[in-house]
Enzyme design. Sequence first.
Site, PDB file in Angstrom:
ATOM      1  N   HIS A   1      -8.985  14.446   2.770  1.00  0.00           N
ATOM      2  CA  HIS A   1      -8.344  15.610   2.154  1.00  0.00           C
ATOM      3  C   HIS A   1      -8.717  16.845   2.975  1.00  0.00           C
ATOM      4  O   HIS A   1      -9.897  17.051   3.287  1.00  0.00           O
ATOM      5  CB  HIS A   1      -8.868  15.845   0.732  1.00  0.00           C
ATOM      6  CG  HIS A   1      -8.556  14.764  -0.253  1.00  0.00           C
ATOM      7  ND1 HIS A   1      -7.525  14.852  -1.159  1.00  0.00           N
ATOM      8  CD2 HIS A   1      -9.145  13.564  -0.481  1.00  0.00           C
ATOM      9  CE1 HIS A   1      -7.496  13.757  -1.910  1.00  0.00           C
ATOM     10  NE2 HIS A   1      -8.470  12.963  -1.527  1.00  0.00           N
TER      11      HIS A   1
ATOM     12  N   GLY B   1     -14.045   8.532  -7.361  1.00  0.00           N
ATOM     13  CA  GLY B   1     -12.704   8.733  -7.909  1.00  0.00           C
ATOM     14  C   GLY B   1     -11.600   8.442  -6.917  1.00  0.00           C
ATOM     15  O   GLY B   1     -10.502   8.992  -7.035  1.00  0.00           O
TER      16      GLY B   1
ATOM     17  N   CYS C   1       0.839  -1.201   0.000  1.00  0.00           N
ATOM     18  CA  CYS C   1       0.000   0.000   0.000  1.00  0.00           C
ATOM     19  C   CYS C   1       0.879   1.258   0.000  1.00  0.00           C
ATOM     20  O   CYS C   1       1.752   1.410   0.852  1.00  0.00           O
ATOM     21  CB  CYS C   1      -0.917  -0.012   1.224  1.00  0.00           C
ATOM     22  SG  CYS C   1      -1.759   1.539   1.497  1.00  0.00           S
TER      23      CYS C   1
ATOM     24  N   CYS D   1       0.649   3.241   3.352  1.00  0.00           N
ATOM     25  CA  CYS D   1       1.345   2.526   4.433  1.00  0.00           C
ATOM     26  C   CYS D   1       2.854   2.693   4.285  1.00  0.00           C
ATOM     27  O   CYS D   1       3.572   2.874   5.274  1.00  0.00           O
ATOM     28  CB  CYS D   1       0.978   1.042   4.433  1.00  0.00           C
ATOM     29  SG  CYS D   1      -0.636   0.665   5.130  1.00  0.00           S
TER      30      CYS D   1
ATOM     31  N   ASN E   1     -13.090  10.574  -0.327  1.00  0.00           N
ATOM     32  CA  ASN E   1     -13.577   9.833  -1.485  1.00  0.00           C
ATOM     33  C   ASN E   1     -13.644   8.352  -1.145  1.00  0.00           C
ATOM     34  O   ASN E   1     -12.744   7.811  -0.503  1.00  0.00           O
ATOM     35  CB  ASN E   1     -12.641  10.045  -2.682  1.00  0.00           C
ATOM     36  CG  ASN E   1     -12.687  11.462  -3.216  1.00  0.00           C
ATOM     37  OD1 ASN E   1     -13.767  12.042  -3.324  1.00  0.00           O
ATOM     38  ND2 ASN E   1     -11.534  12.032  -3.536  1.00  0.00           N
TER      39      ASN E   1
ATOM     40  N   HIS F   1      -8.255   8.159   3.455  1.00  0.00           N
ATOM     41  CA  HIS F   1      -7.614   9.450   3.723  1.00  0.00           C
ATOM     42  C   HIS F   1      -8.655  10.547   3.675  1.00  0.00           C
ATOM     43  O   HIS F   1      -9.619  10.491   2.909  1.00  0.00           O
ATOM     44  CB  HIS F   1      -6.488   9.729   2.721  1.00  0.00           C
ATOM     45  CG  HIS F   1      -6.849   9.476   1.294  1.00  0.00           C
ATOM     46  ND1 HIS F   1      -6.889   8.206   0.761  1.00  0.00           N
ATOM     47  CD2 HIS F   1      -7.203  10.315   0.300  1.00  0.00           C
ATOM     48  CE1 HIS F   1      -7.249   8.284  -0.509  1.00  0.00           C
ATOM     49  NE2 HIS F   1      -7.464   9.556  -0.811  1.00  0.00           N
TER      50      HIS F   1
ATOM     51  N   HIS G   1      -4.165   0.550   8.546  1.00  0.00           N
ATOM     52  CA  HIS G   1      -4.695   0.494   7.184  1.00  0.00           C
ATOM     53  C   HIS G   1      -6.162   0.075   7.179  1.00  0.00           C
ATOM     54  O   HIS G   1      -6.517  -0.972   7.696  1.00  0.00           O
ATOM     55  CB  HIS G   1      -3.895  -0.500   6.326  1.00  0.00           C
ATOM     56  CG  HIS G   1      -4.438  -0.636   4.937  1.00  0.00           C
ATOM     57  ND1 HIS G   1      -3.883  -0.009   3.858  1.00  0.00           N
ATOM     58  CD2 HIS G   1      -5.533  -1.289   4.476  1.00  0.00           C
ATOM     59  CE1 HIS G   1      -4.599  -0.273   2.779  1.00  0.00           C
ATOM     60  NE2 HIS G   1      -5.615  -1.048   3.136  1.00  0.00           N
TER      61      HIS G   1
ATOM     62  N   ASP H   1      -0.338  16.692  -0.168  1.00  0.00           N
ATOM     63  CA  ASP H   1      -0.697  15.990  -1.402  1.00  0.00           C
ATOM     64  C   ASP H   1       0.338  16.323  -2.488  1.00  0.00           C
ATOM     65  O   ASP H   1       0.744  17.477  -2.647  1.00  0.00           O
ATOM     66  CB  ASP H   1      -2.097  16.406  -1.860  1.00  0.00           C
ATOM     67  CG  ASP H   1      -2.681  15.453  -2.882  1.00  0.00           C
ATOM     68  OD1 ASP H   1      -3.645  14.743  -2.553  1.00  0.00           O
ATOM     69  OD2 ASP H   1      -2.157  15.406  -4.020  1.00  0.00           O
TER      70      ASP H   1
ATOM     71  N   HIS I   1      -6.264   3.458   0.630  1.00  0.00           N
ATOM     72  CA  HIS I   1      -5.970   3.567   2.065  1.00  0.00           C
ATOM     73  C   HIS I   1      -6.735   4.823   2.487  1.00  0.00           C
ATOM     74  O   HIS I   1      -6.445   5.909   1.972  1.00  0.00           O
ATOM     75  CB  HIS I   1      -4.469   3.700   2.313  1.00  0.00           C
ATOM     76  CG  HIS I   1      -4.060   3.826   3.752  1.00  0.00           C
ATOM     77  ND1 HIS I   1      -3.018   3.076   4.314  1.00  0.00           N
ATOM     78  CD2 HIS I   1      -4.520   4.610   4.758  1.00  0.00           C
ATOM     79  CE1 HIS I   1      -2.877   3.421   5.589  1.00  0.00           C
ATOM     80  NE2 HIS I   1      -3.781   4.357   5.879  1.00  0.00           N
TER      81      HIS I   1
END
Length: 115
Positions: free
Chosen positions: A104, A95, A6, A9, A89, A102, A48, A32, A100
């Site tokens: 934003h 999309g 991953c 990870c 997302n 996250h 994870h 990002d 993993h």
Amino acid sequence: MTDDKCLFCRIIKGEIPSDKVYEDEHIFVFKDINPKAPVHFLIVPKQHIDSSNEFKQLKKDQLARLLTVIPELAEKHGLADSGYRTIINCGSDAGQEVQHLHVHLLGGKKFTFFA
Ligand code: 5GP
Ligand code: ZN
């Protein structure tokens, strides 16, 4: 997805470089690589899980930390007053590129879109 394959990870473990913003026992935050706003951070749980479909696999304090860090980062990076957007997302229709979970955190501009 096994943790050793991953991307996030591997970033958390330091095997792949990232621009780290914050870290504690539960979460890792980094910039990002393809920012969509002047501030664009990714907040990821160290444990994870593939997506928000698996939120229940996180312990309550891990889950809480994903959210409570948001105002802390906003304050520290000058977004608390001007505002910011958070996005999670999940799956192909949203999309989601990296499997993993996250969050934003985006700020530093006016957002005119919703999706
Ligand atoms: P998603 O579309 O899955 O919600 O968002 C994945 C995000 O991860 C994208 O905004 C993308 O730019 C970012 N990303 C993909 N690969 C890397 C990487 O290797 N390093 C960093 N810092 N961000 C990445
Ligand atoms: Zn992972």
